[in-house]
Design an enzyme around this catalytic site. Structure first.
Site, PDB file in Angstrom:
ATOM      1  N   GLU A  51      -9.375  -5.649  -4.383  1.00  0.00           N
ATOM      2  CA  GLU A  51      -8.769  -4.583  -3.580  1.00  0.00           C
ATOM      3  C   GLU A  51      -9.803  -3.627  -2.990  1.00  0.00           C
ATOM      4  O   GLU A  51      -9.681  -3.192  -1.852  1.00  0.00           O
ATOM      5  CB  GLU A  51      -7.785  -3.780  -4.443  1.00  0.00           C
ATOM      6  CG  GLU A  51      -6.517  -4.511  -4.817  1.00  0.00           C
ATOM      7  CD  GLU A  51      -5.432  -4.393  -3.773  1.00  0.00           C
ATOM      8  OE1 GLU A  51      -5.672  -3.807  -2.698  1.00  0.00           O
ATOM      9  OE2 GLU A  51      -4.328  -4.903  -4.040  1.00  0.00           O
TER      10      GLU A  51
ATOM     11  N   HIS B  40      -7.956  -5.372  -0.129  1.00  0.00           N
ATOM     12  CA  HIS B  40      -6.703  -4.690   0.168  1.00  0.00           C
ATOM     13  C   HIS B  40      -6.097  -5.218   1.463  1.00  0.00           C
ATOM     14  O   HIS B  40      -6.795  -5.388   2.470  1.00  0.00           O
ATOM     15  CB  HIS B  40      -6.985  -3.190   0.307  1.00  0.00           C
ATOM     16  CG  HIS B  40      -5.769  -2.330   0.355  1.00  0.00           C
ATOM     17  ND1 HIS B  40      -4.891  -2.219  -0.693  1.00  0.00           N
ATOM     18  CD2 HIS B  40      -5.285  -1.517   1.335  1.00  0.00           C
ATOM     19  CE1 HIS B  40      -3.928  -1.373  -0.378  1.00  0.00           C
ATOM     20  NE2 HIS B  40      -4.136  -0.937   0.849  1.00  0.00           N
TER      21      HIS B  40
ATOM     22  N   SER C  44       0.843  -1.194   0.000  1.00  0.00           N
ATOM     23  CA  SER C  44       0.000   0.000   0.000  1.00  0.00           C
ATOM     24  C   SER C  44       0.881   1.248   0.000  1.00  0.00           C
ATOM     25  O   SER C  44       1.692   1.420  -0.909  1.00  0.00           O
ATOM     26  CB  SER C  44      -0.966  -0.046   1.184  1.00  0.00           C
ATOM     27  OG  SER C  44      -1.976   0.923   1.054  1.00  0.00           O
TER      28      SER C  44
END
Length: 529
Positions: free
Chosen positions: A340, A444, A219
């Site tokens: 995600e 995610h 990330s």
């Protein structure tokens, strides 16, 4: 649903649970005799001796300083060298995380003396051959996160590598930009480079190979790797790169994935922050800002931060640097997760914002306000009666992660060896509390428990998921060792095809771009401002 309501919900949409134990008081060098296991756990670094902890098959050294505390006049200054010590530094307990609001770190943190790192190494300080080193940069929007959230025991022992997890300045303390301030907008990135220099100079004392360093992150940490690929100051500081769910081509007009900001934009945000804390009209605004209490700065800063480009450390945005070939030539392993966007969409829905055929056009318009974009997205992603949440998740995931990752990989592959993956375990252990409003699939950060014990507690995995975790650790650490993730007992990872990672189904996939509507997103183009 009004655009304002949707955008307000974004702030609470995704809270990844990486809870760590409360950090004790800062460890200080203490003279005197070491405990009985000193021979196995005391290591002499370039700055002084540190005493770690021995575990079953591995050792940890926690809270080692790699730069001087950025306090007082050093707040918003480039990282300075550590003052050496003569006593033995107690490195058996976690150090404080860098300042951040409550969330991942219980109660948050206001401790600016946080430029520390943790080292996890298999037993045996000096193996016959030095071990590859993986330096991990945590995610969290460059606003939250901590090195201590990532227990690297499985990665280190199964992969026979040394793992270094890094704390770096976050939020306004890490990314403030202000006219006349050297290093504007890039202090957190400079910290990461200081940690890499520490690794080059001293990781050999822990059995690591200072000439074989892989920089990895997820990330915002993955985007930080992109920034270091593009930063002239990071030349020769690492030898390979791993980018997880942090595509280098992120854009500010798509707000879920990390991105960077032009220096004038960052300076304007810095002026706004100064005004919020009462320093804009001060004769010396920077001196005023350096006196502001940390808690007040945290309350005034934005939910996510962006590094500034157009600066000495980051001359151009990472995506532009990679597109033009102005980046460090190292092999790259890059990927994203199949779903995600689902955790963000679920958070927004759970906060009381329904996504249905009636509200869908307004939801899209709130996040894609440029003329003509919202109607095109609604046509490409129709919402029927009960599938609004997953469709919204698909839009977020495709626009912000899957397609930018494919674009980043394609640009990189024109100049360096690239291996690409898509994590696709549709039953990955959840990282957010409470039952979701719809199945999240592989959202995610869901790949992280397959590499780390988050918060020091392994997630519950099935036998098939354990096999997937072992396979991923094998791929990641072989890549760190040689630049080639393939191995004799693992499914083949083709050079030009993404590898889909799912329990008992690790297979090449050529349908990523079509499945995620990438031709549509490529044609949609950037928002006009």
């Amino acid at each position: 649903m009004s655009p304002h309501r949707v955008l307000t919900a974004l702030g609470c949409a995704l809270t990844v649970v990486l809870t760590t134990a409360g950090a004790p008081a800062r460890s200080q060098p203490t003279p005197g005799p070491a405990p009985a296991r000193a021979a196995a756990t005391t290591v002499r670094t370039q700055d002084g001796p540190v005493r770690g902890a021995a575990h079953d098959g591995y050792r940890t050294f926690l809270g080692i300083p790699y730069a001087a505390p950025p306090v007082g006049r050093l707040r918003w200054a480039a990282p300075r060298p550590v003052s050496p010590w003569t006593g033995v530094l107690d490195a058996t307990r976690p150090a404080s995380a860098c300042p951040q609001p409550a969330g991942e770190v219980p109660g948050g943190s206001t401790d600016e003396d946080c430029l520390r790192l943790d080292v996890t190494t298999p037993d045996g300080a000096r193996p016959t051959h030095p071990r590859p080193v993986i330096v991990w940069l945590h995610g969290g929007g460059l606003t939250t996160g901590a090195a201590g959230s990532y227990d690297a025991r499985r990665l280190a022992t199964r992969g026979d590598v040394v793992v270094v997890t890094v704390d770096y300045r976050l939020g306004a303390l890490g990314f403030l930009a202000h006219a006349g301030l050297p290093g504007s907008g890039t202090f957190g990135l400079a910290d990461q480079q200081a940690a890499l220099r520490w690794v080059r100079a001293g990781i050999g004392a822990f059995g690591g190979d200072a000439r074989n360093v892989t920089l990895a992150g997820e990330s915002a940490g993955g985007y930080s790797v992109c920034a270091q690929l593009a930063s002239p100051a990071a030349a020769r500081l690492f030898d390979r790169a791993i980018i997880q769910s942090g595509p280098c081509t992120g854009r500010p007009d798509r707000p879920f994935a990390p991105s960077s900001a032009a220096l004038p934009t960052a300076n304007a945000a810095g002026r706004d922050l100064a005004a919020k804390v009462g320093c804009r009209a001060a004769r010396d605004a920077l001196a005023c800002l350096r006196r502001v209490d940390v808690a007040r700065l945290l309350a005034a800063q934005g939910a996510d931060q962006q590094p500034a480009y157009g600066t000495p450390l980051l001359p151009v945005a990472p995506g532009a640097a990679i597109a033009s070939g102005r980046f460090h030539r190292v092999p790259v392993l890059i990927g994203s997760n199949h779903d995600e966007g689902n955790a963000w969409a679920a958070g927004i829905v759970r906060a009381g914002n329904p996504v249905d055929p009636d509200t869908w056009p307004d939801v899209v318009a709130a996040f894609f306000p440029a003329p003509g974009q919202a109607p095109a997205i609604v046509r490409e992603y129709p919402v029927h009666r009960t599938d609004g949440g997953p469709v919204f998740g698909a839009v977020i995931g495709d626009a912000d992660f899957a397609c930018p990752t494919a674009a980043t990989a394609r640009l990189l592959a024109a100049r360096v060896p690239v291996r690409r993956y898509e994590f696709a375990d549709e039953h990955a252990p959840p990282l957010i509390p409470g039952p979701p409003p719809f199945p999240l699939g592989a959202p995610h950060a869901s790949e992280l428990p397959y590499l780390f014990d988050l918060g020091g507690r392994p997630r519950a995995l099935t036998a098939a998921q354990h096999r997937l975790a072992d396979a991923m650790i094998g791929y990641w650490t072989r890549f760190a060792r040689t630049g080639d993730p393939d191995g004799p007992s693992a499914p083949h990872w083709p050079r030009r095809t993404a590898l889909s990672l799912a329990p008992d189904r690790i297979v090449p996939t050529r349908t990523t771009r079509s499945r995620h509507h990438c031709a549509f997103w490529d044609a949609l183009g950037p928002a006009r401002r």
